[in-house]
Design an enzyme around this catalytic site. Sequence first.
Site, PDB file in Angstrom:
ATOM      1  CB  THR A 152      -0.934   0.030   1.227  1.00 36.33           C
ATOM      2  OG1 THR A 152      -1.572   1.318   1.310  1.00 36.33           O
ATOM      3  CG2 THR A 152      -0.176  -0.213   2.523  1.00 36.33           C
ATOM      4  CE  LYS A 156      -1.526  -4.513   2.832  1.00 38.35           C
ATOM      5  NZ  LYS A 156      -1.644  -5.545   1.797  1.00 38.35           N
TER       6      LYS A 156
END
Length: 477
Positions: free
Chosen positions: A222, A263
């Site tokens: 992301t 992430k």
Amino acid sequence: MAGLIVPGGLAPCTSPRPKAVSYYRGAGYTASARTPPQARRPMPRKFGSCRVTARFHVAAAATVEAPPAQQASYSGSGRRVMIVGGDGYCGWATALHLSARGYAVSIVDNLCRRTFDLQLGLDTLTPIAPIHTRVKRWGQVAGRDIDLRIGDICDFEFLSEAVQAFRPDAVVHFGEQRSAPYSMIDRARAVFTQHNNVIGTLNVLFAIKEFAPDCHLVKLGTMGEYGTPNIDIEEGYITITHNGRTDTLPYPKQGGSFYHLSKVHDSANILFASRAWKVAATDLNQGVVYGVATEETMADPLLINRYDYDGVFGTALNRFVVQAAVGHPLTVYGKGGQTRGYLDIRDTVRCIQIAIDNPAAKGEFRVFNQFTEQFSVNELAAIVQQQGAKAGLDVQVKSVPNPRVEAEDHYYNAKHTRLMELGLQPHLLSDNLIDSLLKFALQYKDRINTDLIKPAVDWRKTPVSSGTMQAAVAGKH
């Protein structure tokens, strides 16, 4: 884990892979396509704490002539792609896109995204069919089978069996809890997000190392990993000169939620695995995705993709479009200067294919920034207001207190050239907003629950106790 029931621990079917017309296994039953219902025999199930063990394998029971969109050029050449999280928003569209182009596709999913909706009282704007129905219908429409394995990648036994059975050339990893607000609802969901995402990715890395060492990992990251630094955002790495010495290092990360931080941890783990085990990996740091329609998801009503508009899973653009459709003011968080990268779902599936077709080298961990345009929240609101007016809608804009801890006015310039250099031809928002979003919001207007489109989770108040009810009824506060 207390307060959160997530399905998992499901074992795959160990029968030989079906060919053209084969067997359908689901809902706890095994049956041939020709077996009458009364001859079906129940399959064994094993129940444990918050886990169910079952065996599923799905292939098309019948085929019909593929629509023109599916008769287009195939470029998969039979390459085998396992899509972890293939029942989700990006995963489902990607699975169909690749299958239509000749890739052999296996979906691995524990269906927990559907469970989140049930827990929080949410629902997708567009009604989506059960995964078994989806996969079966795709086989009938396109004449191409998709392998389906229901299970949790945090269960390494399940994952290792799935990888050994399918023998993937590439693993596309969408299989993570993907919502920043969800990770901030309460302690249980913060812990679940990090455990599910980090441990799941570690298991994928170990499975590749042990059972598919030549497999290419395509991991969905992301752009939120970067935060909003006051310098340009490079693609994964930055060259720094410090005290007279120069080195190229991973770009500094400033995740803005427990989700984004999961992430960040994934990226560090994949980088290490590439160095230590020579895993070939591509990290796609994706911007905010919008849109519903791809050629494949629009081929039949049972193939339609989900559209999240609520305050937990819905992104700003999706929320704005739904708000415009029902006459609700567009809720801009704070000053509205927050700027991010965006891309159409049609570009997402194409980016995945590009990454697969141009794999990283063994031992290489490369990073692509996957978005096509940058917008501030205010700019998005203005676009929706303008496009809504063209559709005869009176769209108002309202600023509301920002539930997130973030800079509301900042510098933002992210590089995103590598996918373009490999052939991505983007669909731009201003040209496609009504076709890709607004018409769906108007078509399914009766399914919109206006209680769910206001801010649902406050970053500053993440409680230790369960926050499920607060998130579900945020619109009433």
